[in-house]
Design a protein around this motif. Structure first.
Motif, short mmCIF file in Angstrom:
data_model
loop_
_atom_site.label_atom_id
_atom_site.label_comp_id
_atom_site.label_asym_id
_atom_site.label_seq_id
_atom_site.Cartn_x
_atom_site.Cartn_y
_atom_site.Cartn_z
N GLY A 1 0.84 -1.20 0.00
CA GLY A 1 0.00 0.00 0.00
C GLY A 1 0.87 1.25 0.00
N GLY B 1 -5.34 4.02 -3.24
CA GLY B 1 -4.29 3.05 -2.94
C GLY B 1 -3.38 3.45 -1.80
N THR C 1 -2.59 3.59 2.03
CA THR C 1 -3.04 2.83 3.20
C THR C 1 -2.49 3.38 4.51
N VAL D 1 -1.75 -2.56 -2.65
CA VAL D 1 -2.48 -1.89 -3.72
C VAL D 1 -2.28 -2.71 -5.00
N VAL E 1 -6.03 2.20 -9.92
CA VAL E 1 -6.08 1.42 -8.68
C VAL E 1 -7.24 0.43 -8.76
N THR F 1 -7.50 -2.06 -3.15
CA THR F 1 -6.63 -1.69 -2.04
C THR F 1 -6.97 -2.63 -0.89
N LYS G 1 -11.33 -0.88 -1.02
CA LYS G 1 -11.56 0.20 -1.97
C LYS G 1 -13.04 0.60 -2.00
#
Ligand SMILES: [Zn+2]
Length: 432
Positions: free
Chosen positions: A70, A127, A129, A382, A419, A422, A430
């Protein structure tokens, strides 16, 4: 007990490609990783990992897509989601005209909670984190942010802005109340789940000497907490700081006097640095956060990465929303590339992707937790699609199989559209 297998083209960094070249990364073309209890339990060739997995394990197949750790954002303001893209000002006007108006709304816990939800949705959609986050002066804004981050199992660093002058009355604490509130917030949140605290004197302009002194006391009392602030962003700001602290030879002198430098201190911007400031950042192990979209948008100046690399200053990459104009670390890296180009410097995509993952994890001293796809690391991931738009797919046609070309396309042309998924603590995050 394996909860989930994620399959794809796994890319992770072990070192900085600037120093280690192609040995710095590892790509497994048909790779997989197993997740257990929110951690990466195993990583390797897909046939090995799948062969060992229990029959009922969930399998997320991202065939052909890149799976990376991530992304990490080293400097961002969650109360500025409605300030991003505000027209026509440089730093000090922009703060007074837009930001200080918006931030006053965070006295309301319900408003803080609603924005925290939007903010984390948006980071995960991009993406990202982990982030190092400024809240407002109101403890309620910190409570709301940490509560939402905890609910989602996210690794986040945040802190209450300390401001006791040169701001509207609704955005000011006092040196003592800021100290007391920060202590209480640290007691409440630090080390809970995946949360950590950053002592956050906003910048030297909005703090008295008494407040900076107590900020230094907080840093000394909580050695493992972070410190975050701004430094040498804009010429008018620097002049203001020198007027307020006539004894200081440089802007950084102000922070140095109060013990605010160190390996867990993150200084946003670091554009107009004197030689002595570069040396002090390097010798203290402090971190310079490069915020390219913000620096361009507010007309602040061009970051000199080469100079800092040479001096041994630790560098991180950051969006600085809402002075920054994009939540996307990919878009941020693209603007970073252009800023460095303006200074006659280059930034290969492998170095930029290292920076967004392991590089920023190292800058935040989190490299044992996140930033790499290795057994034992937290399962923040990601999934990126280098063919996400017609123009990207078209661009990729003549470069299939060339990782460095692919990463450069993702960096220069990619954003949230690239992306695909995630993962936060091993769970798809996501949404929508
Ligand atoms: Zn900032």
């Amino acid at each position: 007990m394996t909860e989930r297998i994620v399959r794809g083209r796994i890319l992770t960094f072990r070192d900085d490609p600037r120093l280690a070249g192609a040995r710095a990364w590892r790509l497994i073309d048909d790779g997989a990783l197993a997740i257990e209890d929110g951690l990466i339990a195993a990583v390797g060739e897909a046939r090995e990992i799948l062969g060992r997995a229990p029959k009922d394990a969930a399998i997320d197949d991202h065939a052909g897509k890149l799976v990376l750790p991530g992304l990490i954002d080293a400097h961002i303001h969650y109360p500025q989601t409605r300030v991003i893209g505000s027209y026509g000002a440089q730093l000090l006007d922009w703060l007074n005209k837009y930001t200080f108006v918006e931030e006053q709304k965070f006295a309301d816990p319900a408003h803080s909670a609603a924005v925290a939800r939007f903010f984390l949705d948006e980071l995960f959609r991009q993406g990202t984190t982990t982030a190092c986050v400024y809240c407002t002066v109101h403890p309620a804004s910190v409570d709301a942010f940490f509560a939402e981050a905890e609910r989602r199992g996210a690794r986040m660093i945040a802190g209450k802005a300390l401001m006791d002058r040169n701001a509207p009355p609704g955005l000011m604490d006092t040196a003592q109340s800021g100290y007391d509130e920060t202590n209480a917030l640290i007691a409440r949140w630090r080390g809970r789940g995946r949360l950590d605290y950053a002592i956050t004197p906003r910048f030297a302009v909005t703090s008295t000497e008494a407040q900076l002194e107590l900020s230094g006391a907080l840093a000394a009392e909580h050695r493992d907490a972070y410190v975050q602030t701004h430094l040498d962003e804009n010429f008018a700001e620097i002049t203001f700081v020198k007027r307020q602290f006539p004894w200081a030879k440089t802007y950084l002198d102000v922070y140095a006097r109060y013990g605010l430098l160190g390996p867990r201190s993150i200084f946003g911007h670091c554009i107009h640095l004197a030689e002595s400031e570069v040396a002090a950042l390097a010798s203290s192990g402090s971190i310079a956060a490069f915020c390219p979209t913000s620096n361009l948008f507010l007309g602040s100046g061009l970051f000199d990465k080469q100079r800092l690399d040479k001096a041994g200053v630790r560098v991180a990459l950051a969006t600085d929303v809402g002075g920054g104009t994009s939540y996307s670390m990919l878009a941020t890296a693209a603007e970073g590339y252009k800023v460095l180009q303006m200074g006659g410097q280059s930034w290969p995509a492998t170095q930029a992707f290292y920076q967004m993952t392991l590089g920023n994890a190292r800058a935040l001293s989190l490299q044992d937790r996140v930033g790499a796809i290795e057994p034992g690391r937290e399962a923040d991931l990601v999934v990126l699609d280098s063919h996400a738009t017609p123009a990207m797919a078209h661009r990729m046609e003549s470069h299939e199989g060339d990782l460095e070309e692919e990463l450069f396309v993702l960096m220069i042309m990619g954003d949230d559209r690239a992306v695909r998924e995630t993962y936060v603590s091993g769970r798809a995050a996501k949404g929508g």
